[in-house]
Write a protein that holds these residues in place. Structure first.
Motif, PDB file in Angstrom:
ATOM      1  N   LEU A 298      64.965  46.396  17.902  1.00  0.00           N
ATOM      2  CA  LEU A 298      65.680  47.434  17.326  1.00  0.00           C
ATOM      3  C   LEU A 298      64.243  48.506  16.938  1.00  0.00           C
ATOM      4  N   ALA A 299      64.356  49.609  17.561  1.00  0.00           N
ATOM      5  CA  ALA A 299      63.360  50.591  17.484  1.00  0.00           C
ATOM      6  C   ALA A 299      63.955  51.845  16.738  1.00  0.00           C
ATOM      7  N   ASP A 300      63.063  52.083  15.807  1.00  0.00           N
ATOM      8  CA  ASP A 300      63.407  53.210  14.970  1.00  0.00           C
ATOM      9  C   ASP A 300      62.647  54.594  15.228  1.00  0.00           C
ATOM     10  N   GLU A 301      63.261  55.554  16.034  1.00  0.00           N
ATOM     11  CA  GLU A 301      62.615  56.716  16.610  1.00  0.00           C
ATOM     12  C   GLU A 301      61.261  56.574  17.170  1.00  0.00           C
ATOM     13  N   PRO A 302      61.219  55.525  18.117  1.00  0.00           N
ATOM     14  CA  PRO A 302      59.859  55.263  18.616  1.00  0.00           C
ATOM     15  C   PRO A 302      59.259  56.506  19.540  1.00  0.00           C
ATOM     16  N   THR A 303      59.841  57.476  19.559  1.00  0.00           N
ATOM     17  CA  THR A 303      59.138  58.550  20.219  1.00  0.00           C
ATOM     18  C   THR A 303      59.042  59.796  19.305  1.00  0.00           C
ATOM     19  N   ALA A 304      59.412  59.639  18.167  1.00  0.00           N
ATOM     20  CA  ALA A 304      59.273  60.788  17.190  1.00  0.00           C
ATOM     21  C   ALA A 304      57.894  61.546  17.106  1.00  0.00           C
ATOM     22  N   HIS A 305      56.957  60.694  17.106  1.00  0.00           N
ATOM     23  CA  HIS A 305      55.636  61.160  16.837  1.00  0.00           C
ATOM     24  C   HIS A 305      54.772  61.427  18.217  1.00  0.00           C
ATOM     25  N   LEU A 306      55.512  61.402  19.432  1.00  0.00           N
ATOM     26  CA  LEU A 306      54.829  61.532  20.700  1.00  0.00           C
ATOM     27  C   LEU A 306      55.178  62.503  21.286  1.00  0.00           C
ATOM     28  N   ASP A 307      54.251  63.080  22.464  1.00  0.00           N
ATOM     29  CA  ASP A 307      54.602  64.090  23.415  1.00  0.00           C
ATOM     30  C   ASP A 307      55.448  63.652  24.172  1.00  0.00           C
ATOM     31  N   ASN A 308      55.800  64.618  25.235  1.00  0.00           N
ATOM     32  CA  ASN A 308      56.877  64.158  26.171  1.00  0.00           C
ATOM     33  C   ASN A 308      56.438  63.082  26.974  1.00  0.00           C
ATOM     34  N   GLU A 309      55.040  63.327  27.642  1.00  0.00           N
ATOM     35  CA  GLU A 309      54.493  62.372  28.319  1.00  0.00           C
ATOM     36  C   GLU A 309      54.547  60.986  27.873  1.00  0.00           C
ATOM     37  N   ASN A 310      53.985  60.789  26.532  1.00  0.00           N
ATOM     38  CA  ASN A 310      54.059  59.610  25.997  1.00  0.00           C
ATOM     39  C   ASN A 310      55.380  59.020  25.777  1.00  0.00           C
ATOM     40  N   SER A 311      56.399  60.002  25.400  1.00  0.00           N
ATOM     41  CA  SER A 311      57.787  59.386  25.210  1.00  0.00           C
ATOM     42  C   SER A 311      58.442  58.908  26.360  1.00  0.00           C
ATOM     43  N   SER A 312      58.103  59.699  27.544  1.00  0.00           N
ATOM     44  CA  SER A 312      58.594  59.177  28.707  1.00  0.00           C
ATOM     45  C   SER A 312      58.142  57.761  29.005  1.00  0.00           C
ATOM     46  N   LYS A 313      56.877  57.603  28.598  1.00  0.00           N
ATOM     47  CA  LYS A 313      56.178  56.147  29.066  1.00  0.00           C
ATOM     48  C   LYS A 313      56.914  54.837  28.180  1.00  0.00           C
ATOM     49  N   ILE A 314      56.982  55.433  26.797  1.00  0.00           N
ATOM     50  CA  ILE A 314      57.455  54.587  25.967  1.00  0.00           C
ATOM     51  C   ILE A 314      58.973  53.940  26.425  1.00  0.00           C
ATOM     52  N   ILE A 315      59.808  55.178  26.858  1.00  0.00           N
ATOM     53  CA  ILE A 315      61.200  54.942  27.148  1.00  0.00           C
ATOM     54  C   ILE A 315      61.261  54.211  28.345  1.00  0.00           C
ATOM     55  N   GLU A 316      60.400  54.069  29.364  1.00  0.00           N
ATOM     56  CA  GLU A 316      60.119  53.487  30.478  1.00  0.00           C
ATOM     57  C   GLU A 316      59.797  52.122  30.309  1.00  0.00           C
ATOM     58  N   ILE A 317      59.147  51.773  29.274  1.00  0.00           N
ATOM     59  CA  ILE A 317      58.813  50.540  28.829  1.00  0.00           C
ATOM     60  C   ILE A 317      60.130  49.752  28.385  1.00  0.00           C
ATOM     61  N   PHE A 318      60.902  50.561  27.391  1.00  0.00           N
ATOM     62  CA  PHE A 318      61.942  49.754  26.879  1.00  0.00           C
ATOM     63  C   PHE A 318      62.963  49.425  28.220  1.00  0.00           C
ATOM     64  N   LYS A 319      63.376  50.483  29.003  1.00  0.00           N
ATOM     65  CA  LYS A 319      64.077  50.183  30.049  1.00  0.00           C
ATOM     66  C   LYS A 319      63.728  49.121  30.922  1.00  0.00           C
ATOM     67  N   LYS A 320      62.237  48.640  31.097  1.00  0.00           N
ATOM     68  CA  LYS A 320      61.877  47.957  31.915  1.00  0.00           C
ATOM     69  C   LYS A 320      62.045  46.455  31.048  1.00  0.00           C
ATOM     70  N   LEU A 321      61.850  46.408  30.030  1.00  0.00           N
ATOM     71  CA  LEU A 321      62.120  45.085  29.078  1.00  0.00           C
ATOM     72  C   LEU A 321      63.608  44.803  29.200  1.00  0.00           C
ATOM     73  N   ASN A 322      64.264  45.755  29.090  1.00  0.00           N
ATOM     74  CA  ASN A 322      65.867  45.480  29.241  1.00  0.00           C
ATOM     75  C   ASN A 322      66.109  44.996  30.708  1.00  0.00           C
ATOM     76  N   ARG A 323      65.624  45.830  31.334  1.00  0.00           N
ATOM     77  CA  ARG A 323      66.078  45.490  33.020  1.00  0.00           C
ATOM     78  C   ARG A 323      65.539  44.164  33.310  1.00  0.00           C
TER      79      ARG A 323
END
Lengths: 216, 471
Positions: free
Chosen positions: A164-189
């Motif tokens: 459960l991730a509460d706004e995990p990209t709220a404080h991040l720039d787009n580049e870092n946000s994309s990296k974090i989103i990718e990490i979640f997708k990979k964990l799910n996949r």
């Protein structure tokens, strides 16, 4: 592992008035699913996530995780559930400032007998997400992106089936946000972890297939 | 990482908060220990003279000042027949008794000095010849206690530093304090068996007649050594057989010169008498009962009996009211100290509600969180307790003072004009009993950890989401 909310309402009592944050929410997140809860600020997204993770209780309705109604669990049973099945990532990372990154990551397993095995496992993840060299630093010495990755590693140390991730990209720039989103997708996949993300950024939500729009 | 090592890590990494807690605990404990040490030290110091004499009770008879003679009883001390020592010894509550004779021995005055003293002191009949005082004083009717009417002497009036003293060949026409002691030392009295290690030379034997043991300072002042002769009263050839170091503190019946009791009796010329009796009692006896029995045995209600029990109030001038006030202050200090520790611990844990929320969120059980907080606070309590004890102990040295004139004159009767350094002070000594030390540490740990636990229980009532928001 699935999550089901049935007619969940949450009311907060402010002085002289009642604040209805959530009203009759029905929602189901299937096992190995990845869901984005999207909505404006103040819509109750974090409250909904807290209820899913047993961090808060609904005023009415039921939160059912893996077939278990959370309202029937005692404090220690909820703690066990959070420890073994749920990894929680806070909006502000909520790392303990006095502890190094490695100590923050191992915080959930300090008292466990098999902590060494768990720490070895999470080190692989730390390597993958690029923070292995930063583990000896205090949170204040890390960038926001690094802090968020430390928080992800902490959530992953018990190999949970739900994140459960509460706004995990709220404080991040787009580049870092994309990296974090990718990490979640990979964990799910790759690991089949059920993931629920909360965001109020439309572009983040657009990265995901399943979306639940709160406050519509 | 175990709970203990995690606790230690938390204490070390939260340096500012830990130091604040440690400072709070240490200051409270230091205050607590200081007060305990001051009280205990004062009690110990005031009880020391009796303890050093090995006695639980001192019996003396005070009355009218005695007439002047070459060797006389000091000030207003009156004679007690020696046979009453055996009478006291026969009491069931008594373990041991020893009598000594404290005297003042003057140099033989010149005729001009005698004339001056007669003029100034109104002595009806100056009796330089000790033979005039031989034999027991007249018995009072119905009394077992013998005492000669002593209404013509004025104590402390013989200090003459003027022309007459110079004529007498003395820098000061003041007496030497001579105490007659038991030639077989026991566990009671001005010189006990245990004091013999402080003697240079030797102690008396039964065969010694005109042998003397000198106080170390007196010997130095008079430039006297072993085998020298010293004039006491009318006798010029008293041989110095020992020099004793009496230590720093005031002593009951402390003397400049010690002689065998029989010699002091002979010099005084007032029969078989003593003027101070040391009594050792059986453990746990009621001193009030013993006092009454002694008064009955001496047939005198006015006898002065000093016990270790009432020494603080009756001798040291430390009233029961003062003792009560001290105790009240003591308990207030305890209360404030431990409330301060509790408040510091409670506040310190309450500040950590955000951290507790995180621990709950990541799966720590309530009892694990309580264990962690109790462990951390126990370590802080232990460290703070140790530092506080050390600080309190060091601080108490500030109070390491001399209490002047703690011994009343009748227990240590030096003439006011004596040139000899009068050891009439008591040193307050800071001694922390191990039991108090351990109890203090235990209390610090208990109060710190209990307060921390109560604060933790309060935080744990918050739902994790609310608690975590406070980080």
């Amino acid at each position: 592992m699935s999550i089901k909310l049935e007619n969940v309402s949450k009311v907060f009592w402010a002085p002289h008035k009642e604040l209805k944050i959530l009203e009759n929410i029905n929602l189901e997140v299937k096992d190995k699913d990845m869901l984005i809860i999207f909505g404006r600020s103040g819509a109750g997204k974090s409250t909904l996530l807290n209820i899913m993770g047993g961090m808060d209780s609904p005023t009415s309705g039921k939160a059912i995780v893996d077939g278990v109604d959370l309202s029937g669990l005692k404090a220690d049973e909820l703690a066990k559930l959070r420890k073994e099945k749920i990894g929680y990532i806070f909006q502000s990372f909520n790392l303990l400032g006095n502890l190094k990154a490695i100590d923050n990551i191992t915080l959930p397993v300090i008292l466990d007998e098999d902590k060494d095995k768990k720490i070895n496992e999470v080190m692989k993840l730390a390597q993958e997400i690029g923070i292995k060299d930063r583990l000896g630093h205090l949170p204040g010495e890390l960038s926001l992106g690094e802090q968020q990755r430390v928080a992800i590693a902490r959530a992953m140390i018990n190999s949970p089936r739900i994140i459960l991730a509460d706004e995990p990209t709220a404080h991040l720039d787009n580049e870092n946000s994309s990296k974090i989103i990718e990490i979640f997708k990979k964990l799910n996949r790759e690991q089949g972890i059920t993931i629920v993300l909360v965001t109020d950024h439309e572009w983040v939500a657009s990265n995901f297939e399943h979306r639940f729009h709160l406050g519509e | 990482m175990s709970l203990v090592s995690f606790s230690i890590k938390n204490i070390i990494t939260r340096r500012r908060r830990s130091l604040a807690s440690l400072a709070g605990i240490s200051i409270s404990i230091a205050l607590f220990i200081s007060v305990i040490l001051i009280l205990k030290s004062a009690q110990g110091a005031f009880r020391k003279p009796l303890a050093e004499a090995g006695a639980d009770m001192i019996v003396q008879l005070q009355g009218e000042p005695c007439v002047w003679s070459i060797v006389k009883l000091p000030t207003d001390l009156n004679p007690i027949p020696l046979k009453l020592v055996d009478k006291i010894k026969s009491l069931d509550e008594v373990v041991a008794v020893d009598g000594s004779l404290i005297t003042w021995a003057f140099p033989i005055p010149s005729q001009s000095q005698i004339q001056k003293m007669q003029d100034t002191v109104k002595i009806e009949k100056m009796q330089v010849q000790s033979s005039a005082r031989k034999g027991m004083p007249a018995q009072k009717e119905g009394a077992d206690l013998a005492a000669e009417p002593c209404d013509t002497g004025v104590p402390g009036s013989f200090c003459d530093t003027g022309e007459n003293a110079a004529t007498a060949g003395q820098s000061n026409f003041s007496p030497i304090v001579v105490v007659g002691v038991n030639p077989e030392p026991g566990e009671l009295g001005p010189i006990k068996k245990s004091d013999l290690k402080n003697i240079q030379g030797r102690y008396f034997t039964k065969e010694d007649n005109y042998a003397v043991i000198l106080d170390k300072d007196f010997a130095r002042t008079r430039n006297l050594k072993l085998e020298d002769n010293i004039s006491i009263g009318k006798r010029l050839d008293n041989k110095v057989i020992g020099i004793i170091d009496p230590g720093y503190d005031a002593k009951i019946a402390g003397a400049q010169v010690f002689v065998p009791l029989k010699v002091a009796i002979e010099m005084t010329g007032r029969g078989e008498i003593v003027d101070i009796i040391f009594i050792k009692l059986k453990g746990g006896v009621d001193t009030t009962v013993v006092k009454q029995k002694i008064k009955k045995a001496l047939s005198n209600e006015d006898v002065t009996i000093t016990t270790s029990k009432d020494y603080l109030s009756s001798v040291a001038g430390f009233s029961f009211l003062a003792q009560g006030l001290m105790l009240a202050i003591f308990f207030i200090v305890i209360l404030i100290s431990f409330l301060f520790i509790a408040k510091t611990a409670f506040g310190s844990v309450l500040e950590r509600s955000g951290e507790v929320g995180i621990l709950k969120a990541v799966g720590w059980r309530n009892k694990d969180i309580i264990k962690l907080i109790v462990m951390e606070n126990s370590i802080l309590g232990l460290l703070g307790g140790l530092i506080g004890c050390l600080l309190g102990y060091l601080t108490s040295f500030i109070y390491r003072i001399n209490l002047p004139s703690a011994l009343p004159y009748y227990l240590n009767p030096y003439p006011p004009c004596s040139q000899h350094l009068v050891k009439n002070t008591l040193q307050v000594q800071a001694v922390l009993p191990v039991s108090i030390f351990l109890l203090t540490i235990l209390l610090a740990v208990l109060i710190q950890s209990l307060s921390g636990m109560l604060a933790a229980v309060r935080i744990l009532k918050l739902v994790p989401a609310d608690a975590a928001r406070r980080l």
